[in-house]
Design a protein around this motif. Structure first.
Motif, short mmCIF file in Angstrom:
data_model
loop_
_atom_site.label_atom_id
_atom_site.label_comp_id
_atom_site.label_asym_id
_atom_site.label_seq_id
_atom_site.Cartn_x
_atom_site.Cartn_y
_atom_site.Cartn_z
N GLY A 1 -48.25 -40.01 -57.21
CA GLY A 1 -49.22 -40.92 -56.64
C GLY A 1 -50.12 -40.09 -55.74
N GLY A 2 -49.53 -39.56 -54.68
CA GLY A 2 -50.20 -38.55 -53.85
C GLY A 2 -49.51 -37.23 -54.08
N LEU A 3 -49.33 -36.44 -53.04
CA LEU A 3 -48.60 -35.19 -53.12
C LEU A 3 -47.39 -35.24 -52.20
CD1 LEU A 3 -51.45 -32.49 -53.08
CD2 LEU A 3 -50.11 -33.29 -55.04
N ASP A 4 -46.25 -34.80 -52.72
CA ASP A 4 -45.04 -34.72 -51.93
C ASP A 4 -44.43 -33.34 -52.12
OD1 ASP A 4 -44.40 -38.11 -52.64
OD2 ASP A 4 -44.69 -37.27 -50.63
N THR A 5 -43.61 -32.94 -51.19
CA THR A 5 -42.93 -31.64 -51.27
C THR A 5 -41.43 -31.87 -51.14
OG1 THR A 5 -44.82 -30.46 -50.34
CG2 THR A 5 -42.68 -29.36 -50.25
N ASP A 6 -40.69 -31.18 -51.98
CA ASP A 6 -39.24 -31.31 -51.94
C ASP A 6 -38.63 -30.00 -52.43
OD1 ASP A 6 -37.14 -34.18 -52.76
OD2 ASP A 6 -36.79 -32.41 -51.50
N THR A 7 -37.35 -29.85 -52.18
CA THR A 7 -36.61 -28.67 -52.64
C THR A 7 -35.77 -29.06 -53.84
OG1 THR A 7 -36.54 -27.72 -50.43
CG2 THR A 7 -34.92 -26.93 -52.02
N TYR A 8 -35.86 -28.26 -54.89
CA TYR A 8 -35.14 -28.54 -56.12
C TYR A 8 -34.16 -27.43 -56.44
CZ TYR A 8 -38.33 -32.37 -56.93
OH TYR A 8 -39.04 -33.54 -56.81
#
Length: 122
Positions: free
Chosen positions: A104-111
């Protein structure tokens, strides 16, 4: 939204070499730092090597001079070249990435990847 898939583990004799690969896929906007961790039986997961988007690297002392981390930005991939392997390098190796992705927007996460077994026989 993002998956990491590793390959390249296996069984090798002490002194041998292996190259691990990890490719990220999904709705990726950018990938920041990428790295490799490992976990041996009965031990905590530890950082092996890490590389920033600018190419800066750091290694755990026990692998310095033997392992080399690199990445291919165009392929969203990170590699770990492991030379002069020792039995104490035996562990499950996990790929890790800090990813900014579309949602939708931008998100940051650790994978994290699913892990690949590396076994070094003496």
């Amino acid at each position: 939204q993002v998956q990491l898939v590793e390959s390249g583990g296996g069984l090798v004799q002490a002194g041998g070499s292996l190259r691990l690969s990890c490719a990220a896929s999904g709705t990726i906007f950018s990938i920041n730092a990428m790295g490799w961790y490992r976990q041996a039986p009965g031990k905590q997961r530890e950082l092996v090597a890490r590389i920033t988007s600018g190419g800066r690297t750091n290694y755990v002392d026990s692998v310095k001079g033997r392992f080399t981390i690199s990445r291919d930005g165009a392929k969203n991939a990170v590699y770990l070249q492991m030379n002069s392997l020792k039995p104490e390098d035996t562990a499950v190796y996990y790929c890790n990435a800090d990813v900014t992705y579309y949602s939708g927007g931008l998100d940051t996460d650790t994978y994290w990847g699913q892990g690949t077994q590396v076994t070094v026989a003496s």
